[in-house]
Design an enzyme around this catalytic site. Structure first.
Site, short mmCIF file in Angstrom:
data_model
loop_
_atom_site.label_atom_id
_atom_site.label_comp_id
_atom_site.label_asym_id
_atom_site.label_seq_id
_atom_site.Cartn_x
_atom_site.Cartn_y
_atom_site.Cartn_z
N ARG A 72 0.75 -1.20 -0.12
CA ARG A 72 -0.05 0.11 0.14
C ARG A 72 1.23 1.24 0.01
O ARG A 72 1.38 1.59 1.06
CB ARG A 72 -0.92 -0.19 1.14
N HIS A 106 -3.45 4.53 4.53
CA HIS A 106 -4.85 3.42 4.55
C HIS A 106 -6.04 4.15 3.99
O HIS A 106 -6.52 3.55 3.05
CB HIS A 106 -5.13 3.08 5.70
N TYR A 110 4.01 5.57 11.18
CA TYR A 110 4.32 4.40 11.46
C TYR A 110 5.10 3.37 10.77
O TYR A 110 5.26 2.26 11.02
CB TYR A 110 2.82 3.35 12.31
#
Ligand SMILES: [Mg+2]
Length: 362
Positions: A254, A258, A267
């Site tokens: 990805r 998100h 993160y």
């Protein structure tokens, strides 16, 4: 524990073949169509993010870097098949005939975005946001196909995180027990929001979850559209001809957040993302087509210009759609209305009428 499941890759990240290519890989009309669709999806995706950033839609789940999976799937499904999607399926939905402006309406909170105009898409399910529940809906659809004796396939999609949910495992179980014509396509993009794949699940592969349900499972390089297309074609044929369900784990990454409500820089490292860009699917197919002598800079520029026009037209249609009346929140939910809902709609209408009356006196 390691289980020897098939893993397929035809093209290396630089576009060079690493295995004997399937027979259809010299169909350059098909390959350039797939390439065009990946580029179109990417440009639309970038525009959707920009529209969210400027407050024109509510949120959006980008497809960036995962275009090969959806484009392969959308190009292979038959008219009569049914797509039971999750929220990262822009690529498949576009090929099913869902209009770009409908996708923007959906993410803008407008019910018309799930009321697809194109008859082909009209049998497909709307986007499912609750994680993995759609896998069970797909098994319901597949059960209907089986009971009626129809040669149709229900296809459902999800991310890596969804495979940890009970709904997903229950869906695999019933699919195996009843040998349903259903294909599960897992977009393993390495991240379930901020949870990395390595701590999400203890199994070496997600595909092997199929084995516990007695169904066929395998992995593909999800950044290699030749691999995804080839294995999905087999999976769909298998399910269509009564040979049972398939779980296909597509390994991707990805590249974006998100959703637009997320900030992935909190993160994961810039270095990890930089590495992942080396593997991405659009450049990979482009490099292959250039090496085959069927693609060049002139064609690329013409394609980009065409796609921009198409995306821009969709944005204009989206903006011309106007705001839905408040009562639309009750539409498209039930075929036959429960009494409680009828009561609520009446209350809303009364309140709106009162408010209008109030404004009238001011
Ligand atoms: Mg994921």
């Amino acid at each position: 524990m390691s289980l020897d499941l098939p893993y397929t890759r035809y093209l290396a990240p630089d576009g060079r073949p690493v295995a004997e290519l399937p027979g259809w890989a010299d169909d350059f009309n098909l390959l350039t169509r797939l390439y065009r669709q990946m580029v179109l999806t990417r440009l639309f995706d970038l525009k959707a993010v920009a529209l969210q950033r400027t407050g024109r839609i509510g949120t959006y789940a980008p497809t960036l870097g995962q275009e090969a999976i959806g484009v392969a799937l959308g190009s292979l499904m038959q008219r009569e098949d049914v797509l039971v999607p999750y929220y990262r399926d822009t690529a498949v939905q576009l090929l099913r005939g869902v209009r770009m402006e409908e996708i923007l309406l959906y993410w803008g909170g407008d019910e018309r975005g799930s009321d697809f105009v194109e008859p082909l898409a009209a049998q497909d399910f709307p986007i499912c946001v609750p994680i993995a529940t759609q896998a069970l809906h797909a098994c319901g659809v597949a059960t209907a196909f089986k009971v009626r004796g129809e040669h149709r396939v229900a296809v459902t999609t999800c991310g890596d995180g969804a495979t940890s949910k009970g709904d997903f495992l229950e869906a695999l179980n019933v699919a195996g027990a009843w040998q349903l014509p259903v294909v599960f396509v897992v977009n393993n993009n390495q991240w379930a929001i901020s949870v990395p794949r390595r701590i999400q699940c203890g199994a070496p592969t997600l595909a092997q979850k199929a084995l516990g349900a007695g169904i066929h499972g395998e992995q593909v390089d999800g950044n290699d559209i030749l691999a995804v297309h080839d294995r999905l074609r087999h999976a769909l044929e298998r399910a269509r001809h009564g040979k049972g369900p398939v779980l296909l784990e597509c390994l991707s990454y990805r590249l974006g957040d998100h959703t637009t409500a997320d900030d992935a820089t909190r993160y994961r490292s810039a270095e990890e993302v930089r590495q992942a860009w080396q593997e991405e699917p659009v450049k990979r197919l482009q490099a292959f087509l250039v090496a085959q002598g069927v693609w060049d800079e002139g064609r690329e520029q013409a394609l980009l210009a065409d796609c921009q026009v198409e995306v821009q037209r969709a944005v204009e249609n989206f903006e011309a759609a106007g705001v839905q009346p408040l009562g639309s929140v009750f539409e498209h939910v039930y075929a036959r209305w429960p009494a409680a809902l009828a009561e609520q709609r009446e209350m809303l209408e009364e309140r709106l009428a009162r408010r209008q009356g109030g404004e009238h006196h001011e």
